[in-house]
Write an enzyme that holds these catalytic residues in place. Structure first.
Site, PDB file in Angstrom:
ATOM      1  N   HIS A  98       0.811  -1.218   0.000  1.00  0.00           N
ATOM      2  CA  HIS A  98       0.000   0.000   0.000  1.00  0.00           C
ATOM      3  C   HIS A  98       0.847   1.272   0.000  1.00  0.00           C
ATOM      4  O   HIS A  98       0.429   2.302  -0.525  1.00  0.00           O
ATOM      5  CB  HIS A  98      -0.972   0.004   1.184  1.00  0.00           C
ATOM      6  CG  HIS A  98      -0.316   0.061   2.525  1.00  0.00           C
ATOM      7  ND1 HIS A  98       0.187  -1.061   3.148  1.00  0.00           N
ATOM      8  CD2 HIS A  98      -0.086   1.102   3.379  1.00  0.00           C
ATOM      9  CE1 HIS A  98       0.695  -0.718   4.321  1.00  0.00           C
ATOM     10  NE2 HIS A  98       0.532   0.605   4.484  1.00  0.00           N
ATOM     11  N   ASP A  99       2.034   1.214   0.569  1.00  0.00           N
ATOM     12  CA  ASP A  99       2.901   2.403   0.603  1.00  0.00           C
ATOM     13  C   ASP A  99       4.130   2.255  -0.280  1.00  0.00           C
ATOM     14  O   ASP A  99       5.166   2.888  -0.039  1.00  0.00           O
ATOM     15  CB  ASP A  99       3.351   2.684   2.046  1.00  0.00           C
ATOM     16  CG  ASP A  99       2.305   3.456   2.835  1.00  0.00           C
ATOM     17  OD1 ASP A  99       1.483   4.158   2.209  1.00  0.00           O
ATOM     18  OD2 ASP A  99       2.296   3.353   4.079  1.00  0.00           O
ATOM     19  N   LYS A 158       6.293   5.203  -1.467  1.00  0.00           N
ATOM     20  CA  LYS A 158       7.193   5.934  -0.568  1.00  0.00           C
ATOM     21  C   LYS A 158       8.663   5.703  -0.910  1.00  0.00           C
ATOM     22  O   LYS A 158       9.535   6.438  -0.426  1.00  0.00           O
ATOM     23  CB  LYS A 158       6.937   5.529   0.880  1.00  0.00           C
ATOM     24  CG  LYS A 158       5.635   6.089   1.453  1.00  0.00           C
ATOM     25  CD  LYS A 158       5.479   5.710   2.910  1.00  0.00           C
ATOM     26  CE  LYS A 158       4.208   6.301   3.513  1.00  0.00           C
ATOM     27  NZ  LYS A 158       4.036   5.920   4.936  1.00  0.00           N
ATOM     28  N   ASP A 184      -4.530   0.359   8.098  1.00  0.00           N
ATOM     29  CA  ASP A 184      -3.290   1.140   8.107  1.00  0.00           C
ATOM     30  C   ASP A 184      -3.305   2.183   9.224  1.00  0.00           C
ATOM     31  O   ASP A 184      -2.335   2.304  10.001  1.00  0.00           O
ATOM     32  CB  ASP A 184      -3.108   1.805   6.742  1.00  0.00           C
ATOM     33  CG  ASP A 184      -1.781   2.541   6.625  1.00  0.00           C
ATOM     34  OD1 ASP A 184      -0.791   2.095   7.236  1.00  0.00           O
ATOM     35  OD2 ASP A 184      -1.740   3.566   5.924  1.00  0.00           O
TER      36      ASP A 184
END
Length: 521
Positions: free
Chosen positions: A375-376, A379, A459
């Site tokens: 999901h990240d 980054k 999250d």
């Protein structure tokens, strides 16, 4: 009753084998009683392949038609032509072949009036197997005729049984190829095989008067392990010790030594080794005799199974590798944020829990679990000075930080894999808000994909419940207060309700995957 009592209870004394004494059925169709008497007398002491003869007497064409329906397993029919009509016998031939659809019975036309039914015309026009004048059928010739017909009937039935067996193998193989999980696949194999060898009269592989129970075991590291079972073996588990197989030990030893099929005490065992050298043994318990097993059909079936089994294991290995890579990527991103990888594991487990609770299927929930660690992913493109800043971001830094959702989506969107396609959606939408005030697209309500809505809750919950480089973990009461306040604003209200309903299970997940702050990489 213990597990071993259930599996290895003493067998009942075997019943006498009936197959060897089943008679061959001979139908005599003639309107003259004397023909019946003479034929029966000439053949009364005859047997073929260890089985006696059984005579069925019919005195008219009509009676013959009725009898062939009652006795479709008649091996031979000795049929007169002229009975209640001049062509009664020929009408019976048509009925047997076309109406009763019986093409296995051997039909011998016997006539005392050959002029009424000329041999050449009858043989050409009717599906009979021989034509005899009654005057030429001496006792010796009748004996030869019966033996010849019974041999033909036996071979035709065997060929037909093999065709049915191959058809069932194809059908069974098609069914088991639909099963993906190894345990389900193996159980499906057993169910299809036991169906093939059931005790029905037309069963091909094994004709048994009792139910047949199936078991598949594998040999690894000098131990026998249960793979799957049917019948009384269905509920048996954890038979991973050699001694637990009780009365099967001797049979398994024989199978391993001979590397082929073995029959002993009404139990049939077959040895199979795949191309990787993995050894598996199929055990069928409740088989009346080894002669009743068609080993060729079983070998064909299991050869198909072996190929499919290897393909499934290869597929599972590839899928497991993909899942592990996904998780490692997620962990790498988290470690770069000075976190441990357990954040993504917790989010994955919580997401699957909420997905199942929300009504998603097991497959959809599993895909969400495997996809959520990414999901990240975006980054990875955010500078360390912004990503790991302990204080509040400036407006410019916030804009840069928020680009990770679009970057992650762009990195994953080109894939056609289910997990990565789901991960692209999650990366893109897990920062959207129910009220439409999120980013990057400002979606609201049900326009936000369910996977994004679920991952957003998991999250945020996990981020608040654990230490981060820029904050300490919140107390649980404070976390729950925030979710109450943000219900219907930031988060899907129904999913928030599910979060509260599953709170005990979520706490278990939190305790299973505890972590500590790590150094950045």
């Amino acid at each position: 009753m213990s597990e071993n009592d259930l599996i290895f209870a003493p067998e009942a004394p075997p019943e006498p084998e009936a197959s060897a004494s089943l008679p061959w059925k001979i139908m005599i169709v003639d309107d003259e009683p004397g023909v019946h008497d003479i034929t029966t007398l000439a053949l009364k002491s005859v047997s073929f392949s260890g089985r006696p003869l059984e005579f069925i007497h019919c005195y008219s064409g009509k009676q013959a038609c009725e009898s062939i329906i009652k006795h479709p397993d008649v091996a031979m029919m000795m049929l007169d032509v002229v009975m209640e009509t001049d062509h009664a016998g020929l009408d019976v031939v048509k009925f047997v072949r076309e109406v009763a659809n019986n093409h296995t019975v051997r039909i011998i036309l016997r006539t005392g009036q050959p002029g009424r039914a000329p041999e050449r015309e009858v043989i050409t026009a009717f599906d009979i197997n021989d034509y005899k004048d009654k005057t030429e059928l001496t006792s010796s010739k009748l004996f030869t005729l019966v033996y010849s017909c019974l041999r033909s009937y036996r071979d035709i039935v065997a060929i037909d049984a093999s065709k049915k067996g191959l058809s069932r193998v194809i059908d069974a193989s098609a069914h088991i190829f639909k099963l993906s999980a190894v345990e389900n696949f193996t159980r499906g194999v057993l169910e299809q095989l036991v169906a093939l060898v059931s005790g029905k009269p037309d069963a091909v592989l094994i004709k048994s008067k009792t139910d047949v129970d199936g078991l598949v075991v594998s040999y690894e590291k000098e131990h026998w392990n249960l793979v799957a079972g049917t019948g009384r073996f269905t509920q048996v588990a954890d038979l991973n010790q050699r001694a637990n197989f009780g009365v099967f030990n001797k049979l398994l030893d024989m199978v391993m030594q001979q590397k082929r099929f073995v029959y002993q005490d009404r139990t049939y065992a077959a040895y199979f080794e795949d191309r990787q050298g993995n050894v598996n043994v199929l055990i069928l318990d409740g088989v009346d005799s080894s002669e009743s097993v068609d080993n060729d059909i079983i070998q064909i079936f299991m050869r198909n199974v072996s190929i499919a089994y290897e393909n499934i294991k290869l597929q599972l290995d590839l899928e497991e590798t993909q899942r592990e890579i996904v998780c490692l990527l997620g962990e790498a991103v988290e470690r770069r944020s000075m976190e441990t990888g357990n954040h993504v594991r917790r989010v994955a487990a919580m997401s699957e829990l909420l997905a199942l609770a929300s009504g998603l299927s097991e497959e959809e929930s599993a895909i969400l679990r495997y996809a959520s660690p990414l999901h990240d992913l975006g980054k990875i493109a955010i500078p360390d000075s912004i990503l790991n800043k302990p204080g509040t971001h400036t407006p410019e830094e916030t804009l840069i930080m928020r680009t990770h959702a679009e970057i992650g989506y762009q990195m994953l969107a080109a894939s056609n894999r289910k997990v990565l396609k789901a991960a692209a959606v999650i990366a893109h939408e897990h920062h959207e808000r129910w009220d439409g005030k999120g980013y990057p697209q400002g979606k609201s309500g049900n326009d936000i994909h369910i996977n994004g809505r679920i991952t957003a809750i998991a999250d945020v919950f996990d981020a608040l419940a654990n230490d981060r480089c820029y904050k300490k973990a919140w107390p649980m009461d404070k976390i729950l207060d925030l979710f109450r306040q943000e219900k219907g604003k930031h988060f899907d209200p129904q999913l928030v309700d599910l979060l509260f309903e599953r709170l005990d299970e979520i706490k278990v997940i939190q305790s299973q995957y505890q972590d500590k702050i790590s150094s950045p990489i």
